[in-house]
Design an enzyme around this catalytic site. Structure first.
Site, PDB file in Angstrom:
ATOM      1  N   HIS A  92       0.857  -1.198   0.000  1.00  0.00           N
ATOM      2  CA  HIS A  92       0.000   0.000   0.000  1.00  0.00           C
ATOM      3  C   HIS A  92       0.888   1.241   0.000  1.00  0.00           C
ATOM      4  O   HIS A  92       1.986   1.226   0.558  1.00  0.00           O
ATOM      5  CB  HIS A  92      -0.921   0.000   1.225  1.00  0.00           C
ATOM      6  CG  HIS A  92      -1.983   1.042   1.132  1.00  0.00           C
ATOM      7  ND1 HIS A  92      -1.767   2.356   1.486  1.00  0.00           N
ATOM      8  CD2 HIS A  92      -3.258   0.985   0.672  1.00  0.00           C
ATOM      9  CE1 HIS A  92      -2.863   3.052   1.254  1.00  0.00           C
ATOM     10  NE2 HIS A  92      -3.789   2.239   0.766  1.00  0.00           N
ATOM     11  N   GLU A 140      -3.737   3.006  -7.279  1.00  0.00           N
ATOM     12  CA  GLU A 140      -4.148   4.124  -6.405  1.00  0.00           C
ATOM     13  C   GLU A 140      -3.144   5.271  -6.511  1.00  0.00           C
ATOM     14  O   GLU A 140      -2.081   5.209  -5.881  1.00  0.00           O
ATOM     15  CB  GLU A 140      -4.153   3.679  -4.936  1.00  0.00           C
ATOM     16  CG  GLU A 140      -5.119   2.605  -4.579  1.00  0.00           C
ATOM     17  CD  GLU A 140      -5.332   2.523  -3.064  1.00  0.00           C
ATOM     18  OE1 GLU A 140      -6.467   2.256  -2.682  1.00  0.00           O
ATOM     19  OE2 GLU A 140      -4.387   2.738  -2.287  1.00  0.00           O
TER      20      GLU A 140
HETATM   21  O1  G3P Z   1      -6.556   1.712   0.375  1.00  0.00           O
HETATM   22  C1  G3P Z   1      -7.532   2.638   0.043  1.00  0.00           C
HETATM   23  C2  G3P Z   1      -7.021   3.991  -0.096  1.00  0.00           C
HETATM   24  O2  G3P Z   1      -5.696   4.251  -0.008  1.00  0.00           O
HETATM   25  C3  G3P Z   1      -7.882   5.023  -0.682  1.00  0.00           C
HETATM   26  O3  G3P Z   1      -8.169   5.868   0.373  1.00  0.00           O
HETATM   27  O4  G3P Z   1      -9.461   7.491   1.618  1.00  0.00           O
HETATM   28  O5  G3P Z   1      -8.983   7.881  -0.797  1.00  0.00           O
HETATM   29  O6  G3P Z   1     -10.591   6.115  -0.136  1.00  0.00           O
HETATM   30  P1  G3P Z   1      -9.379   6.898   0.244  1.00  0.00           P
END
Ligand code: G3P
Length: 222
Positions: A92, A140
């Protein structure tokens, strides 16, 4: 596996200890009522209690590349498995690993019959981990994490680009996306771009009514 909503509890106060259990029960109840595939990812210390209290799958946020032995403070895959975890995130953006450790962790999870989700930050890193044969890659962009600006709306090309490279390199690997996802529309767009679901945190965890947000997110899965 049907398209999924994977909720990372991170270390938010609203998703720690008793609050984590409460939130996991809401996810379980919503999944039970709607038939949606929801997976919760609490902190290591909450896995045992949560996995004993709910029916939906519980994953770990992280594992370390270690074996049984002298590794104080590290997270052992066998330990999270015996606590009830059925899978784990790897790499992550808030807990990055070296490529060599990512590779070993994917193999370890396979040996333990657990699901692996490698997080990546762009199309190139997605490309380089697809060959490691994880169950999922979750793209992400770090700058959108916690922003409330959805990756699927703001950077659709990073998702479609990831889907394309994964299809070319290893079509067995499924793609997820995350960062800033808060609505069913964001989920719908993510699915249209070729993903199998979303990985999210703050949109649900920081919401006044997490149940209502989950219900909205689920609408986008269809
Ligand atoms: O692992 C999920 C993440 O990093 C996304 O976070 O708060 O943008 O939904 P968020």
């Amino acid at each position: 596996m049907s398209n999924a909503i994977i909720l990372n509890f991170k270390t938010y106060e609203e998703a720690t200890g008793d609050n984590a259990l409460k939130l996991a029960k809401i996810c379980d109840e919503v999944a039970g009522k709607t038939g949606a595939n929801i997976i919760v990812v609490p902190q290591v210390s909450d896995i045992y209690r949560i996995s004993n209290a709910i029916k939906i799958p519980v994953y770990a946020q992280h594992i370390d590349n270690i074996k049984y032995g002298s590794n104080t403070g590290h997270v052992l895959a066998e330990s999270v498995k015996s606590s009830g975890a059925k899978g784990s995130l790897i790499n992550h953006s808030e807990n990055r690993l070296k490529l060599a450790d990512i590779e070993v962790n994917v193999r370890k999870l396979k040996e333990l019959k657990m699901t692996s989700i490698i997080c990546t930050n762009n199309v190139n890193t997605t490309k380089s981990v697809a060959v490691l044969n994880p169950d999922f890659v979750a793209i992400e962009p770090p700058e959108l994490i916690g922003s409330g600006i959805s990756v699927s709306q703001a950077q659709p090309e990073i998702i479609s680009g990831s889907v394309d490279v994964v299809r070319k390199i290893n079509p067995e690997v499924k793609v997820l996306c995350g960062a800033g996802i808060t609505t069913g529309e964001d989920v719908k767009k993510a699915i249209e771009l070729g993903t199998c679901g979303v990985l999210l945190a703050s949109g649900v965890i920081k919401a006044k009514d997490p149940r209502a947000v989950l219900m909205d997110l689920i609408n986008g899965l269809e």
